[in-house]
Write an enzyme that holds these catalytic residues in place. Structure first.
Site, PDB file in Angstrom:
ATOM      1  N   HIS A  11       0.830  -1.220   0.000  1.00 15.20           N
ATOM      2  CA  HIS A  11       0.000   0.000   0.000  1.00 15.20           C
ATOM      3  C   HIS A  11       0.855   1.257   0.000  1.00 15.20           C
ATOM      4  O   HIS A  11       0.430   2.301   0.489  1.00 15.20           O
ATOM      5  CB  HIS A  11      -0.945   0.038   1.218  1.00 15.20           C
ATOM      6  CG  HIS A  11      -1.676  -1.239   1.452  1.00 15.20           C
ATOM      7  ND1 HIS A  11      -2.908  -1.514   0.900  1.00 15.20           N
ATOM      8  CD2 HIS A  11      -1.328  -2.349   2.143  1.00 15.20           C
ATOM      9  CE1 HIS A  11      -3.287  -2.722   1.263  1.00 15.20           C
ATOM     10  NE2 HIS A  11      -2.348  -3.259   2.006  1.00 15.20           N
ATOM     11  N   SER A  37      13.706  20.760 -17.605  1.00 17.87           N
ATOM     12  CA  SER A  37      12.565  21.656 -17.798  1.00 17.87           C
ATOM     13  C   SER A  37      13.049  22.920 -18.508  1.00 17.87           C
ATOM     14  O   SER A  37      14.146  23.414 -18.234  1.00 17.87           O
ATOM     15  CB  SER A  37      11.973  22.024 -16.435  1.00 17.87           C
ATOM     16  OG  SER A  37      11.271  23.242 -16.515  1.00 17.87           O
ATOM     17  N   LYS A  53      15.343  21.222 -12.550  1.00 19.35           N
ATOM     18  CA  LYS A  53      14.612  19.970 -12.757  1.00 19.35           C
ATOM     19  C   LYS A  53      15.434  18.883 -13.443  1.00 19.35           C
ATOM     20  O   LYS A  53      16.151  19.117 -14.383  1.00 19.35           O
ATOM     21  CB  LYS A  53      13.341  20.211 -13.583  1.00 19.35           C
ATOM     22  CG  LYS A  53      12.299  21.046 -12.892  1.00 19.35           C
ATOM     23  CD  LYS A  53      11.812  20.464 -11.576  1.00 19.35           C
ATOM     24  CE  LYS A  53      10.997  19.228 -11.712  1.00 19.35           C
ATOM     25  NZ  LYS A  53       9.670  19.415 -12.222  1.00 19.35           N
ATOM     26  N   GLU A 103       8.045   7.971 -17.255  1.00 21.62           N
ATOM     27  CA  GLU A 103       6.640   8.398 -17.397  1.00 21.62           C
ATOM     28  C   GLU A 103       6.063   7.944 -18.729  1.00 21.62           C
ATOM     29  O   GLU A 103       4.902   7.537 -18.815  1.00 21.62           O
ATOM     30  CB  GLU A 103       6.539   9.919 -17.249  1.00 21.62           C
ATOM     31  CG  GLU A 103       6.782  10.349 -15.808  1.00 21.62           C
ATOM     32  CD  GLU A 103       7.020  11.850 -15.662  1.00 21.62           C
ATOM     33  OE1 GLU A 103       6.899  12.354 -14.559  1.00 21.62           O
ATOM     34  OE2 GLU A 103       7.349  12.520 -16.666  1.00 21.62           O
TER      35      GLU A 103
END
Ligand code: ARG
Length: 432
Positions: A157, A269, A275, A282
């Site tokens: 979890h 970025s 970043k 992703e």
């Protein structure tokens, strides 16, 4: 000049809109090599059956071999005006072998051609996919060896559960990939390269002349189970890689900070200079949706199709090609990322200080002292709640405090249990 493989029956030219709407050359040119291989096999059958003389067969084979080589060396250029790759190749063969080429389509239908070529393509691609999965397994194995003794918090979890070896965590993905390879192996072994189905009813050629004569010609031209199976296997691979991607995305956050992804596998970025983003992961996570979509697209397209061939089936190719290509590039990029991945041992050591990770070990400790598991579970549950609510560590509690929960809890004994190595070593059920 582009000739159709049909046309005798028609008194009008095909409407250009229909030409555009029905053609598949823009994607099925990827089947060029496999279509030629199918034609070479068909030439042998026609020769054995007496439809082609030795000279004619040699002429066709020579012409087909030239086309084959042009595909292999990249000089083959599909004709955008052809209806499909099968038409395209027969047209080229006409130029190379003249009138003899008119005999190639004897006892043959594109319905069979397309099934045969697609099956050959699938067998080859499955092979590539299998190799790419093996390479990822090797990368995961190497990472496991590099961090052999490393223990990390295990989660359920997404909450701290129990300590586990990093190599066991990575090993879970190795098991998934092994199953993926087995699944692909079963699918490939099940793909039968049958011939002799004709359009649907078989051909006048004796079954014995074919290397693998169709057992059922209607099924042979209209079976697309292998495509659904491959797309399903690729969806499962995509799901596995998406789970791995998600773990790595979370672990690479500042909050977790337990891994570092190599700069070469991250992107930045345009606005925020600090970043370092896990875009590769992703996209792997995102492409799982595309892989599932392709499976659903083919299953839905096939559902309710009457026997035997229907043109709907032409639409199996784009999802199939795309999923193979996605699966391959995902496996390759993940292999590179895993090969350069680093664990942050200091951050992991901090996380392993969390006492909750050893709560289950305290339960086993009481069980070993004769307390029933359920009672032990309740006692330690209360102990943990007390520690959390009063912001006191269990290790900091003395025997007097511990006895309030159970007189079997002895500080100098339990203190040893808050140790990741003791915790993992006490789990003996795993066959290693
Ligand atoms: N391009 C077609 C396909 O991929 C070839 C089969 C056409 N067959 C037919 N009977 N119209 O399915």
């Amino acid at each position: 000049m582009t000739e159709k493989l049909w046309g005798g029956r028609f008194s009008k030219k095909t409407n250009p809109l229909v030409e555009e709407f029905t053609k598949s050359i823009q994607y099925d040119h990827k089947l060029a090599k496999y279509d030629v291989l199918g034609s070479l096999a068909h030439v042998k059958v026609l020769k054995k059956a007496g439809y082609l003389s030795a000279k004619e067969a040699a002429k066709l084979s020579a012409g087909l071999s030239v086309i084959y080589r042009s595909v292999e060396n990249g000089s083959f250029k599909p004709d955008p005006a052809a209806e499909d790759i099968h038409t395209n190749i027969e047209n080229i063969l006409m130029q190379k072998a003249g009138e003899t080429a008119l005999k190639l389509h004897t006892a043959r239908s594109r319905n069979e051609q397309v099934a045969y070529a697609t099956k050959l393509y699938c067998k080859e691609k499955i092979n590539e996919l299998d190799k790419a999965a093996s390479a990822l397994i090797t990368a995961l194995n190497k990472l496991s060896v590099k961090y052999k003794g490393l223990i990390i918090p295990g989660f359920t979890h997404l909450q701290h559960a129990q300590p586990v070896y990093a190599k066991d965590y990575l090993g879970a993905y190795i098991e998934m990939l092994k199953r993926d390879k087995n699944r692909l192996g079963f699918i490939a072994a099940n793909i039968k390269l049958t011939m002799g189905a004709g359009a649907l009813a078989g051909t006048p050629i004796q079954a014995s002349k074919y290397e693998h004569a169709a057992v059922n010609s209607l099924d042979s031209v209209s079976d697309r189970d292998f495509i659904a199976e491959i797309l399903s296997a690729l969806s499962i691979i995509g799901m596995h890689l998406s789970r791995l991607a998600e773990d790595l995305i979370i672990w690479s956050t500042k909050e977790f900070g337990v891994i570092a992804i190599d700069d070469a596998f991250c992107t930045g970025s345009s606005l925020m200079p600090q970043k370092k983003n896990p875009d590769v992961l992703e996209l792997i996570r995102g492409y799982a949706g595309r892989l599932y979509g392709n499976l659903v697209s083919v299953l839905t397209m096939m559902k309710g199709l009457p026997l035997a061939y229907n043109r709907d089936m032409q639409l199996d190719k784009e999802p199939l090609f795309e999923s193979f290509e996605l699966g391959l590039s995902e496996l390759k990029v993940m292999t590179g990322l895993i090969a350069t991945l680093k664990f942050n041992k200091d951050k992991i050591a901090d996380q392993l200080e969390d006492e909750s990770l050893y709560a289950t070990d305290l339960v086993y400790y009481l069980v070993d002292k004769g307390v029933a598991f359920k009672n032990a579970h309740t006692i330690i549950g209360k102990l943990v709640a007390y520690s959390v609510n009063n912001a006191v560590s269990i290790q900091g509690m003395d025997d007097y405090e511990l006895r309030k929960f159970s007189d079997k809890l002895i500080k100098k004994e339990i203190i040893k249990l808050f140790d990741p190595l003791i915790s993992v070593k006490s789990k003996r059920s795993i066959k290693r």
